[in-house]
Design a protein around this motif. Structure first.
Motif, mmCIF file in Angstrom:
data_model
loop_
_atom_site.group_PDB
_atom_site.id
_atom_site.type_symbol
_atom_site.label_atom_id
_atom_site.label_comp_id
_atom_site.label_asym_id
_atom_site.label_seq_id
_atom_site.Cartn_x
_atom_site.Cartn_y
_atom_site.Cartn_z
ATOM 1 N N SER A 260 72.002 28.297 101.200
ATOM 2 C CA SER A 260 70.728 29.027 101.262
ATOM 3 C C SER A 260 70.961 30.534 101.219
ATOM 4 O O SER A 260 70.135 31.276 100.669
ATOM 5 C CB SER A 260 69.965 28.645 102.531
ATOM 6 O OG SER A 260 70.691 28.997 103.698
ATOM 7 N N GLY A 261 72.088 31.000 101.776
ATOM 8 C CA GLY A 261 72.408 32.421 101.707
ATOM 9 C C GLY A 261 72.635 32.878 100.276
ATOM 10 O O GLY A 261 72.212 33.975 99.880
ATOM 11 N N ILE A 262 73.296 32.038 99.482
ATOM 12 C CA ILE A 262 73.519 32.354 98.069
ATOM 13 C C ILE A 262 72.203 32.359 97.308
ATOM 14 O O ILE A 262 71.956 33.213 96.453
ATOM 15 C CB ILE A 262 74.511 31.350 97.446
ATOM 16 C CG1 ILE A 262 75.889 31.512 98.092
ATOM 17 C CG2 ILE A 262 74.613 31.551 95.937
ATOM 18 C CD1 ILE A 262 76.906 30.475 97.652
ATOM 19 N N GLU A 263 71.331 31.412 97.631
ATOM 20 C CA GLU A 263 70.023 31.365 96.970
ATOM 21 C C GLU A 263 69.225 32.634 97.264
ATOM 22 O O GLU A 263 68.561 33.183 96.377
ATOM 23 C CB GLU A 263 69.252 30.126 97.437
ATOM 24 C CG GLU A 263 69.873 28.801 97.010
ATOM 25 C CD GLU A 263 69.983 28.669 95.498
ATOM 26 O OE1 GLU A 263 68.933 28.645 94.839
ATOM 27 O OE2 GLU A 263 71.122 28.604 94.998
ATOM 28 N N ASP A 264 69.280 33.093 98.513
ATOM 29 C CA ASP A 264 68.551 34.320 98.878
ATOM 30 C C ASP A 264 69.158 35.535 98.179
ATOM 31 O O ASP A 264 68.438 36.446 97.757
ATOM 32 C CB ASP A 264 68.582 34.519 100.397
ATOM 33 C CG ASP A 264 67.762 33.488 101.129
ATOM 34 O OD1 ASP A 264 66.885 32.866 100.501
ATOM 35 O OD2 ASP A 264 67.998 33.286 102.338
ATOM 36 N N LEU A 265 70.477 35.558 98.087
ATOM 37 C CA LEU A 265 71.166 36.686 97.457
ATOM 38 C C LEU A 265 70.786 36.803 95.982
ATOM 39 O O LEU A 265 70.552 37.907 95.477
ATOM 40 C CB LEU A 265 72.679 36.510 97.590
ATOM 41 C CG LEU A 265 73.560 37.498 96.826
ATOM 42 C CD1 LEU A 265 73.355 38.916 97.334
ATOM 43 C CD2 LEU A 265 75.023 37.093 96.932
ATOM 44 N N PHE A 266 70.712 35.669 95.302
ATOM 45 C CA PHE A 266 70.400 35.662 93.870
ATOM 46 C C PHE A 266 68.967 35.196 93.636
ATOM 47 O O PHE A 266 68.701 34.379 92.739
ATOM 48 C CB PHE A 266 71.389 34.757 93.133
ATOM 49 C CG PHE A 266 72.803 35.281 93.130
ATOM 50 C CD1 PHE A 266 73.204 36.262 92.237
ATOM 51 C CD2 PHE A 266 73.732 34.811 94.040
ATOM 52 C CE1 PHE A 266 74.501 36.748 92.229
ATOM 53 C CE2 PHE A 266 75.037 35.281 94.043
ATOM 54 C CZ PHE A 266 75.426 36.267 93.144
ATOM 55 N N ALA A 267 68.053 35.726 94.418
ATOM 56 C CA ALA A 267 66.644 35.346 94.283
ATOM 57 C C ALA A 267 66.106 35.678 92.892
ATOM 58 O O ALA A 267 65.258 34.962 92.358
ATOM 59 C CB ALA A 267 65.819 36.061 95.353
ATOM 60 N N ASP A 268 66.612 36.753 92.288
ATOM 61 C CA ASP A 268 66.148 37.132 90.956
ATOM 62 C C ASP A 268 66.515 36.070 89.917
ATOM 63 O O ASP A 268 65.720 35.745 89.026
ATOM 64 C CB ASP A 268 66.740 38.489 90.563
ATOM 65 C CG ASP A 268 68.265 38.520 90.648
ATOM 66 O OD1 ASP A 268 68.837 37.758 91.451
ATOM 67 O OD2 ASP A 268 68.884 39.320 89.912
ATOM 68 N N LEU A 269 67.714 35.503 90.045
ATOM 69 C CA LEU A 269 68.133 34.471 89.107
ATOM 70 C C LEU A 269 67.344 33.177 89.330
ATOM 71 O O LEU A 269 67.024 32.462 88.371
ATOM 72 C CB LEU A 269 69.628 34.199 89.260
ATOM 73 C CG LEU A 269 70.549 35.304 88.720
ATOM 74 C CD1 LEU A 269 71.997 35.012 89.037
ATOM 75 C CD2 LEU A 269 70.371 35.451 87.217
ATOM 76 N N ASN A 270 67.036 32.884 90.577
ATOM 77 C CA ASN A 270 66.240 31.683 90.860
ATOM 78 C C ASN A 270 64.836 31.813 90.280
ATOM 79 O O ASN A 270 64.263 30.841 89.769
ATOM 80 C CB ASN A 270 66.170 31.448 92.372
ATOM 81 C CG ASN A 270 67.517 31.055 92.945
ATOM 82 O OD1 ASN A 270 68.251 30.279 92.342
ATOM 83 N ND2 ASN A 270 67.853 31.592 94.102
ATOM 84 N N GLU A 271 64.277 33.019 90.340
ATOM 85 C CA GLU A 271 62.943 33.236 89.763
ATOM 86 C C GLU A 271 62.976 33.083 88.248
ATOM 87 O O GLU A 271 62.076 32.488 87.645
ATOM 88 C CB GLU A 271 62.444 34.632 90.147
ATOM 89 C CG GLU A 271 62.132 34.782 91.633
ATOM 90 C CD GLU A 271 61.732 36.199 91.989
ATOM 91 O OE1 GLU A 271 61.650 37.028 91.071
ATOM 92 O OE2 GLU A 271 61.507 36.473 93.187
ATOM 93 N N LEU A 272 64.013 33.623 87.629
ATOM 94 C CA LEU A 272 64.150 33.459 86.175
ATOM 95 C C LEU A 272 64.336 31.996 85.795
ATOM 96 O O LEU A 272 63.759 31.514 84.816
ATOM 97 C CB LEU A 272 65.342 34.283 85.671
ATOM 98 C CG LEU A 272 65.151 35.800 85.581
ATOM 99 C CD1 LEU A 272 66.478 36.479 85.288
ATOM 100 C CD2 LEU A 272 64.132 36.144 84.492
ATOM 101 N N SER A 273 65.140 31.267 86.583
ATOM 102 C CA SER A 273 65.420 29.860 86.282
ATOM 103 C C SER A 273 64.154 29.021 86.254
ATOM 104 O O SER A 273 64.067 28.038 85.499
ATOM 105 C CB SER A 273 66.401 29.290 87.307
ATOM 106 O OG SER A 273 67.624 29.985 87.280
ATOM 107 N N ALA A 274 63.181 29.415 87.092
ATOM 108 C CA ALA A 274 61.929 28.651 87.143
ATOM 109 C C ALA A 274 61.170 28.715 85.823
ATOM 110 O O ALA A 274 60.296 27.875 85.555
ATOM 111 C CB ALA A 274 61.060 29.172 88.281
ATOM 112 N N ASN A 275 61.511 29.696 84.975
ATOM 113 C CA ASN A 275 60.822 29.856 83.685
ATOM 114 C C ASN A 275 61.596 29.254 82.515
ATOM 115 O O ASN A 275 61.159 29.373 81.357
ATOM 116 C CB ASN A 275 60.574 31.350 83.412
ATOM 117 C CG ASN A 275 59.643 31.965 84.448
ATOM 118 O OD1 ASN A 275 58.657 31.338 84.849
ATOM 119 N ND2 ASN A 275 59.948 33.192 84.864
#
Length: 364
Positions: A273-288
């Motif tokens: 979860s710490g990695i997910e929070d750190l790369f929140a920008d990549l997670n947002e892009l992945s959703a698209n």
């Protein structure tokens, strides 16, 4: 005589408002989170103490009227609160933590190393020289996010470079939730620039590699030179190990400061979860992305690759994300395997002991 337990409980439960002098325990970081875990009866025989230093031979603990070294234990680390049982110290209870910094211990035995507990803010220190490493800073920030500790990136030795702002801009791109501060570790800047996080009763930690100025910063906050420091090597700008153990220092009228030895290796585990929070920008892009299972390589409609091609995302950041995710998954799986084997071994030992006891009873 009736003992006054009020000093052990949250400030709001006392009369006279909030502008009062902190009790000895509150100066050590005692908070409602810990008070809610105990009863008045427990306080009679097991006073709360905090681990301020870890030695090989024991734990240095301090409380309202306690200052001693007790036997070491594997489940406690610096910053922990313990209900000390003077009659039988091994039975002392470690209170539930607010936060815990940990890593995979160096070596191949798949152990977890506890770094520190109950930290509010972690100052991640790096120098504006050859020590500066964006991937290392990301690791520290991910660990802090996982532990629910507020990370603040401190850049020291800015006088050694012509453009310190370039370092600050690169560090700021790590996460919007990790403020970046450039400062001189010597003089009054640490006290003034870090004042918002260094309130009385709060606990802060300095993390980073050797020679970046952690001990110098701790001394600056305390207004003393009680913590030894050394200069970096001139040939490669690398630091020498000065701090040899993790220790909490109580700043007069202020916070508690944890000075830590430099860590050459920070292997992540149990930090998804710490990695997910750190790369929140990549997670947002992945959703698209067009496909839910997109690997962000050559798939059509990949929002991540489109962002890289348009210059909105650094391709190196994607590679670091992949590396951290793979490392964390491997280490966590290795730890789970180790725990499973330890559990199975424990069951086998209990079966053998029980069988031996049964044989002994039959022969009596």
């Amino acid at each position: 005589m009736t003992r006054n337990y009020q000093k052990f409980f949250p400030p709001g439960t006392q009369r006279g408002g909030t502008d009062r002098q902190l009790s000895p325990l509150e100066e050590l970081g005692w908070q409602p989170h810990f008070a809610q875990q105990i009863s008045s009866d427990e306080l009679v025989g097991t006073p709360p103490v905090r681990v301020v230093e870890v030695h090989r031979n024991g734990l240095h603990v301090i409380g309202s009227a306690v200052d001693e070294v007790v036997p070491p234990r594997a489940d406690a680390t610096v910053g922990d609160w313990i209900l000390l049982d003077p009659g039988h110290v091994p039975s002392s209870r470690v209170l539930e933590r607010k936060s815990l910094l940990k890593r995979r211990a160096p070596g191949t035995d798949r152990q977890v190393q506890l770094i520190a507990a109950n930290i509010e803010t972690a100052f991640i220190v790096s120098s504006c020289n050859q020590d500066f490493n964006i991937a290392r800073l990301e690791r520290y920030v991910a660990v802090c996010f996982e532990a629910e500790i507020d990370p603040v990136i401190l850049l020291t030795k800015s006088d050694l470079v012509s453009d310190p702002q370039a370092f600050a801009d690169e560090a700021a791109a790590i996460s919007k939730l990790a403020p970046v501060i450039t400062l001189d570790a010597r003089g009054d800047q640490p006290k003034s620039k870090l004042a918002d996080w260094c309130k009385p009763g709060k606990t802060v930690a300095f993390l980073g590699s050797s020679g970046v100025g952690k001990s110098t910063l701790a001394n600056a906050l305390s207004g003393t030179r009680s913590i030894a420091t050394q200069a970096i090597r001139e040939d490669d700008a690398k630091g020498r190990h000065t701090t040899t153990r993790r220790q909490l220092h109580l700043v007069s009228g202020g916070c508690l400061v944890l000075d830590t030895p430099g860590m050459r290796e920070l292997q992540l585990m149990d930090a998804a979860s710490g990695i997910e929070d750190l790369f929140a920008d990549l997670n947002e892009l992945s959703a698209n992305c067009r496909f839910k299972d997109c690997r962000h390589e050559t798939e059509p409609g990949c929002a991540v690759q489109n962002a890289i091609q348009s210059g909105d995302l650094d391709g190196a950041r994607l590679q670091r994300w992949r590396k951290l995710k793979a490392e964390e998954a491997f280490n966590s799986a290795s730890l789970a395997e180790r725990r499973s084997k330890d559990k199975a071994f424990g069951k086998m030992v209990r079966r053998v002991v029980k069988a031996k006891e049964n044989r002994n009873r039959r022969t009596e």
